[in-house]
Design an enzyme around this catalytic site. Structure first.
Site, PDB file in Angstrom:
ATOM      1  N   GLU A  63       1.031  -1.265   0.080  1.00  0.00           N
ATOM      2  CA  GLU A  63      -0.042  -0.202   0.167  1.00  0.00           C
ATOM      3  C   GLU A  63       0.653   1.224   0.104  1.00  0.00           C
ATOM      4  O   GLU A  63       0.241   2.467   0.151  1.00  0.00           O
ATOM      5  CB  GLU A  63      -0.743  -0.126   1.191  1.00  0.00           C
ATOM      6  CG  GLU A  63      -1.926  -0.991   1.176  1.00  0.00           C
ATOM      7  CD  GLU A  63      -1.786  -2.427   1.094  1.00  0.00           C
ATOM      8  OE1 GLU A  63      -0.682  -2.624   2.030  1.00  0.00           O
ATOM      9  OE2 GLU A  63      -2.248  -3.253   0.352  1.00  0.00           O
ATOM     10  N   GLU A  90       7.491 -15.118   4.924  1.00  0.00           N
ATOM     11  CA  GLU A  90       6.525 -14.666   5.108  1.00  0.00           C
ATOM     12  C   GLU A  90       5.450 -14.558   3.971  1.00  0.00           C
ATOM     13  O   GLU A  90       4.252 -14.447   4.115  1.00  0.00           O
ATOM     14  CB  GLU A  90       6.430 -13.565   6.132  1.00  0.00           C
ATOM     15  CG  GLU A  90       7.178 -13.588   7.443  1.00  0.00           C
ATOM     16  CD  GLU A  90       7.238 -12.276   8.171  1.00  0.00           C
ATOM     17  OE1 GLU A  90       6.203 -11.306   7.987  1.00  0.00           O
ATOM     18  OE2 GLU A  90       8.053 -12.253   9.250  1.00  0.00           O
ATOM     19  N   HIS A  93       5.273 -14.253  -2.237  1.00  0.00           N
ATOM     20  CA  HIS A  93       5.405 -13.038  -3.304  1.00  0.00           C
ATOM     21  C   HIS A  93       6.099 -12.049  -2.902  1.00  0.00           C
ATOM     22  O   HIS A  93       5.869 -10.809  -3.338  1.00  0.00           O
ATOM     23  CB  HIS A  93       3.910 -12.915  -3.967  1.00  0.00           C
ATOM     24  CG  HIS A  93       2.878 -12.053  -2.906  1.00  0.00           C
ATOM     25  ND1 HIS A  93       2.340 -12.736  -1.748  1.00  0.00           N
ATOM     26  CD2 HIS A  93       2.346 -10.906  -2.755  1.00  0.00           C
ATOM     27  CE1 HIS A  93       1.851 -12.072  -1.119  1.00  0.00           C
ATOM     28  NE2 HIS A  93       1.560 -10.972  -1.677  1.00  0.00           N
ATOM     29  N   ASN A 118      12.574   5.428  -0.794  1.00  0.00           N
ATOM     30  CA  ASN A 118      12.301   4.160  -0.761  1.00  0.00           C
ATOM     31  C   ASN A 118      12.931   3.511   0.473  1.00  0.00           C
ATOM     32  O   ASN A 118      13.891   2.939   0.392  1.00  0.00           O
ATOM     33  CB  ASN A 118      12.720   3.570  -2.057  1.00  0.00           C
ATOM     34  CG  ASN A 118      12.257   1.904  -2.339  1.00  0.00           C
ATOM     35  OD1 ASN A 118      11.754   1.437  -1.224  1.00  0.00           O
ATOM     36  ND2 ASN A 118      12.451   1.259  -3.373  1.00  0.00           N
TER      37      ASN A 118
HETATM   38  C1  DLZ Z   1       0.326 -10.055   3.073  1.00  0.00           C
HETATM   39  C2  DLZ Z   1       1.728  -9.709   3.240  1.00  0.00           C
HETATM   40  C3  DLZ Z   1       2.458 -10.764   3.734  1.00  0.00           C
HETATM   41  C4  DLZ Z   1       2.133 -12.423   3.711  1.00  0.00           C
HETATM   42  N1  DLZ Z   1       3.951 -10.433   4.028  1.00  0.00           N
HETATM   43  C5  DLZ Z   1       4.232  -9.036   4.117  1.00  0.00           C
HETATM   44  C6  DLZ Z   1       5.405  -8.623   4.493  1.00  0.00           C
HETATM   45  O1  DLZ Z   1       6.586  -9.500   4.929  1.00  0.00           O
HETATM   46  N2  DLZ Z   1       5.646  -7.266   4.651  1.00  0.00           N
HETATM   47  C7  DLZ Z   1       4.474  -6.281   4.428  1.00  0.00           C
HETATM   48  O2  DLZ Z   1       4.975  -5.262   4.273  1.00  0.00           O
HETATM   49  N3  DLZ Z   1       3.418  -6.632   3.983  1.00  0.00           N
HETATM   50  C8  DLZ Z   1       3.016  -7.918   4.093  1.00  0.00           C
HETATM   51  N4  DLZ Z   1       1.995  -8.600   3.661  1.00  0.00           N
HETATM   52  C9  DLZ Z   1       1.009  -7.170   3.276  1.00  0.00           C
HETATM   53  C10 DLZ Z   1       1.013  -6.700   2.038  1.00  0.00           C
HETATM   54  O3  DLZ Z   1       1.700  -5.915   1.874  1.00  0.00           O
HETATM   55  C11 DLZ Z   1      -0.567  -5.953   1.722  1.00  0.00           C
HETATM   56  O4  DLZ Z   1      -0.749  -5.070   2.769  1.00  0.00           O
HETATM   57  C12 DLZ Z   1      -1.640  -7.039   1.688  1.00  0.00           C
HETATM   58  O5  DLZ Z   1      -1.422  -7.965   0.503  1.00  0.00           O
HETATM   59  C13 DLZ Z   1      -2.936  -6.182   1.333  1.00  0.00           C
HETATM   60  O6  DLZ Z   1      -2.738  -5.546   0.121  1.00  0.00           O
END
Ligand code: DLZ
Length: 156
Positions: A63, A90, A93, A118
């Site tokens: 986001e 975690e 993707h 960034n």
């Molecule tokens: C879903 C998700 C996962 C599994 N891991 C991370 C992470 O390690 N770091 C991070 O900043 N955000 C993660 N997210 C959340 C995604 O960035 C995002 O908030 C969700 O996919 C909703 O769009």
């Protein structure tokens, strides 16, 4: 008086009117919060008044581009710092999120003609991410320096 960090030399008086927004993801909170704290401490050390540093939390790194765009479009801020930590274990993707976040942040900077720093850390393991945020590499300090330098930067 000038402050020195690597090659950064800034007169605190130049910073008094700068307004900075920090967008910080809620994922991996200990690491993002640690980085956030270092960034804010450094900004204050450089000379930014605390009330000129606005912190906004968002769900995750994915986001960050949208949140940075909306914050900068308000016209209130000179620069945005986007903070997030992505760990391979975690999210499968994590690489895609890291790339799209980086590309998105650059797009926001170029479209809105405002600097976006960034601050997305992408790592293979938690230990690696810890090292690069609150461990021996404290990237939050670099992000603060880069933000102030770019907010004041002008083509000569
Ligand atoms: C879903 C998700 C996962 C599994 N891991 C991370 C992470 O390690 N770091 C991070 O900043 N955000 C993660 N997210 C959340 C995604 O960035 C995002 O908030 C969700 O996919 C909703 O769009």
């Amino acid at each position: 008086m000038s402050l020195h960090s690597s090659s950064l030399q800034i007169d605190p008086a130049e910073c008094a009117n700068l307004k900075i927004v920090i967008l910080a993801a809620r994922f991996n909170p200990e690491l993002v919060d640690g980085m956030l704290q270092l960034t804010v401490e450094r900004l204050k050390e450089i000379g930014l008044p605390e009330e000129n540093i606005i912190i906004q939390r968002i769900p995750g790194s994915a986001e960050l581009p949208y949140a940075s765009q909306q914050a900068l479009k308000s016209g209130v801020f000179d620069v945005a710092i986007a903070l997030g930590v992505l760990i391979a274990g975690e999210t499968q993707h994590h690489d895609i999120v890291s790339r799209t976040a980086s590309i998105g942040l650059q797009q926001v900077a170029l479209e809105l003609e405002k600097p976006v720093i960034n601050g997305v850390i992408s790592a293979e393991t938690y230990a690696q991410a810890e090292d690069r945020t609150i461990g021996k590499i404290q990237r939050g300090i670099e992000f603060a320096d880069a933000a102030v330098e770019m907010a004041l930067w002008k083509i000569k």
